[in-house]
Design a protein around this motif. Structure first.
Motif, PDB file in Angstrom:
ATOM      1  N   CYS A 231      61.913  80.447  31.669  1.00  0.00           N
ATOM      2  CA  CYS A 231      60.503  80.090  31.479  1.00  0.00           C
ATOM      3  C   CYS A 231      59.691  81.326  31.089  1.00  0.00           C
ATOM      4  N   MET A 239      64.869  75.788  32.346  1.00  0.00           N
ATOM      5  CA  MET A 239      63.928  74.828  31.756  1.00  0.00           C
ATOM      6  C   MET A 239      64.701  73.633  31.201  1.00  0.00           C
ATOM      7  N   ARG A 240      64.045  72.467  31.173  1.00  0.00           N
ATOM      8  CA  ARG A 240      64.675  71.235  30.697  1.00  0.00           C
ATOM      9  C   ARG A 240      64.087  70.821  29.358  1.00  0.00           C
ATOM     10  N   TRP A 241      64.976  70.341  28.464  1.00  0.00           N
ATOM     11  CA  TRP A 241      64.546  69.921  27.135  1.00  0.00           C
ATOM     12  C   TRP A 241      64.349  68.403  27.095  1.00  0.00           C
ATOM     13  N   TRP A 246      60.435  72.350  25.862  1.00  0.00           N
ATOM     14  CA  TRP A 246      61.032  72.845  27.103  1.00  0.00           C
ATOM     15  C   TRP A 246      60.004  72.725  28.217  1.00  0.00           C
ATOM     16  N   HIS A 247      60.449  72.200  29.354  1.00  0.00           N
ATOM     17  CA  HIS A 247      59.557  71.963  30.490  1.00  0.00           C
ATOM     18  C   HIS A 247      60.081  72.719  31.717  1.00  0.00           C
ATOM     19  N   CYS A 248      59.157  73.373  32.409  1.00  0.00           N
ATOM     20  CA  CYS A 248      59.516  74.105  33.637  1.00  0.00           C
ATOM     21  C   CYS A 248      58.826  73.459  34.827  1.00  0.00           C
ATOM     22  N   ARG A 249      59.393  73.645  35.991  1.00  0.00           N
ATOM     23  CA  ARG A 249      58.811  73.091  37.211  1.00  0.00           C
ATOM     24  C   ARG A 249      57.422  73.655  37.492  1.00  0.00           C
ATOM     25  N   CYS A 252      54.851  74.844  32.876  1.00  0.00           N
ATOM     26  CA  CYS A 252      54.865  75.432  31.532  1.00  0.00           C
ATOM     27  C   CYS A 252      55.608  74.519  30.556  1.00  0.00           C
ATOM     28  N   ILE A 253      55.049  74.369  29.350  1.00  0.00           N
ATOM     29  CA  ILE A 253      55.698  73.624  28.271  1.00  0.00           C
ATOM     30  C   ILE A 253      55.784  74.539  27.057  1.00  0.00           C
ATOM     31  N   SER A 254      56.978  74.678  26.503  1.00  0.00           N
ATOM     32  CA  SER A 254      57.189  75.594  25.374  1.00  0.00           C
ATOM     33  C   SER A 254      58.109  74.935  24.351  1.00  0.00           C
ATOM     34  N   ALA A 257      61.032  78.505  23.734  1.00  0.00           N
ATOM     35  CA  ALA A 257      61.660  79.284  24.808  1.00  0.00           C
ATOM     36  C   ALA A 257      63.156  79.482  24.581  1.00  0.00           C
TER      37      ALA A 257
END
Length: 314
Positions: A231, A239-241, A246-249, A252-254, A257
Motif C-alpha cells: 500500500c 492490497m487486493r485487486w 488496488w484496495h487496502c484495509r 487507500c485505493i490505487s 500500486a
C-alpha cells in the motif's frame, strides 16, 4: 555542456527491493543495509563532483559525461569524462569514510576506520590506469589522436588521504576547476569534430546491468521473499485487486500500486516474468487482469500466447 547525467545506482534499487521483501530476520538484510549505505555514499560523492562540473566554465567548448559505460575489448565504467578540443580527462571519484592509505606494492587502498579496523580495497590509481588505457584504445579505434589525462577525486575535503606515491593527481571537488585550466591547451579538434566525438561517445554508451538480488545472494530462496502489493499510504503488504483498482484495509485505493511490486520482482529475481508468476507475486487470479497490469507497467513483451514473457525496460 552536460551531455549525459548520472543515473541512480541500480544496487540501491536492488537493496531497497530486498529490504522491503525479505522475511523478517533474514541474515542477508544486514548486508543489504550496508551495501545500500555504501551506494548512497558513493552516489552522493559523485553528485558533489557533478555539481562542480555543472558550474565549471572552460575557456573553450567542453563536453561532460557522467557515469559512462564503454566497451573496448572489455567493458569499463567512467565516473566522469570531459572532452575538449585539446584533451580528454577522466575523473575517478571516491567517497570513503575513515582514513585512506593508498599503497603501490601491492596496489591497494587501505581504509582505516575510527575504531582502528583496516579494510583493503582496490587501488584508485590502478583503476584509473586501467580506464586510461582502455579509453585511449577506444579513441585510437576511432582515429582520434587527443591526449587523455586523469585524476582521482575524493568527494569531501574532510576525508583523510595518504599516498606514498601518487602517479596521478589527488583532488577534492573544489580543486577540479584549477586542475582542468592547467591542462595543456593545444587544439587538435575543431568544434564540429568535438561534437562528432561526443555523439560517438553517447552512441557507444552501454548502461550497466545490475545483477538481481537472487544472483548476488544465492542463499536467498523464493520462499524468503514476501509476495503481494504494498500500500502506498500505510505500507502494509497485501492490497487486493477488484473493480480495476488496488484496495487496502486502510481505505487507500490505487490503480498503479502494482508497478512498484513488479519492479521489486525484477530487482529480486531478474530475467523474464510470466503471466503465472505475475499472478502469484501480485496475488491476482485472473490471467487477463495480470496481462493488463503488466502492460500498464510498461514492460517489454516477447513471444506470444502461452509463451509470452515480460522484461523490465533498461
Amino acid at each position: 555542456m552536460i551531455m549525459k547525467d548520472r543515473a541512480s545506482p541500480g544496487i540501491r534499487k536492488v537493496c531497497d527491493a530486498g529490504l522491503r521483501r525479505l522475511r523478517p530476520g533474514h541474515p542477508v538484510a544486514g548486508k543489504l543495509e550496508e551495501r545500500r549505505k555504501q551506494a548512497e555514499a558513493g552516489f552522493g560523492g559523485e553528485e558533489r563532483v557533478d555539481g562542480v562540473l555543472a558550474e565549471y566554465r572552460h575557456p573553450g567548448p567542453i563536453r561532460v559525461f557522467a557515469d559512462l559505460g564503454l566497451v573496448c575489448g572489455s567493458r569499463f565504467q567512467l565516473d566522469a569524462l570531459l572532452l575538449t578540443r585539446s584533451w580528454a580527462c577522466l575523473l575517478e571519484v571516491k567517497n570513503i569514510s575513515g582514513r585512506s592509505v593508498i599503497r603501490d606494492i601491492p596496489p591497494q587502498l587501505v581504509r582505516i576506520t575510527k575504531d582502528g579496523r583496516e579494510e583493503a580495497l582496490g587501488s584508485p590509481f590502478a583503476q584509473l590506469d586501467s580506464h586510461l588505457m582502455l579509453f585511449r584504445d577506444w579513441l585510437h579505434e576511432r582515429n582520434t589522436p587527443i591526449p587523455v589525462y586523469g585524476a582521482v577525486v575524493f568527494a569531501y575535503p574532510s576525508q583523510m588521504v595518504e599516498a606514498a606515491a601518487a602517479p596521478h593527481p589527488i583532488l577534492f571537488p573544489n580543486n577540479i576547476p584549477l586542475f582542468l585550466r592547467n591542462l595543456p591547451e593545444h587544439p587538435l579538434l575543431d568544434e564540429h569534430e568535438l561534437d562528432g566525438l561526443a555523439r560517438q561517445v553517447l552512441a557507444a554508451h552501454s548502461p550497466y546491468v545490475q545483477r538481481p538480488l537472487c544472483t548476488m545472494y544465492p542463499q536467498v530462496s523464493r520462499s524468503d521473499i514476501r509476495t503481494g502489493v504494498i500500500c502506498p499510504d500505510c505500507g502494509e503488504m497485501g492490497m487486493r485487486w477488484h473493480d480495476r483498482a488496488w484496495h487496502c484495509r486502510c481505505g487507500c485505493i490505487s490503480r498503479s500500486a502494482h508497478i512498484g511490486a513488479l519492479h521489486d520482482w525484477f530487482h529480486i529475481f531478474g530475467g523474464e516474468l510470466t503471466n503465472e508468476e505475475c499472478r502469484r507475486f501480485l496475488g491476482v487470479e485472473d490471467r487477463h487482469a495480470a496481462k493488463r497490469l503488466m502492460k500498464s507497467a510498461g514492460l517489454e513483451v516477447s513471444g506470444s500466447g502461452r509463451w509470452t514473457t515480460y522484461r523490465l525496460k533498461l
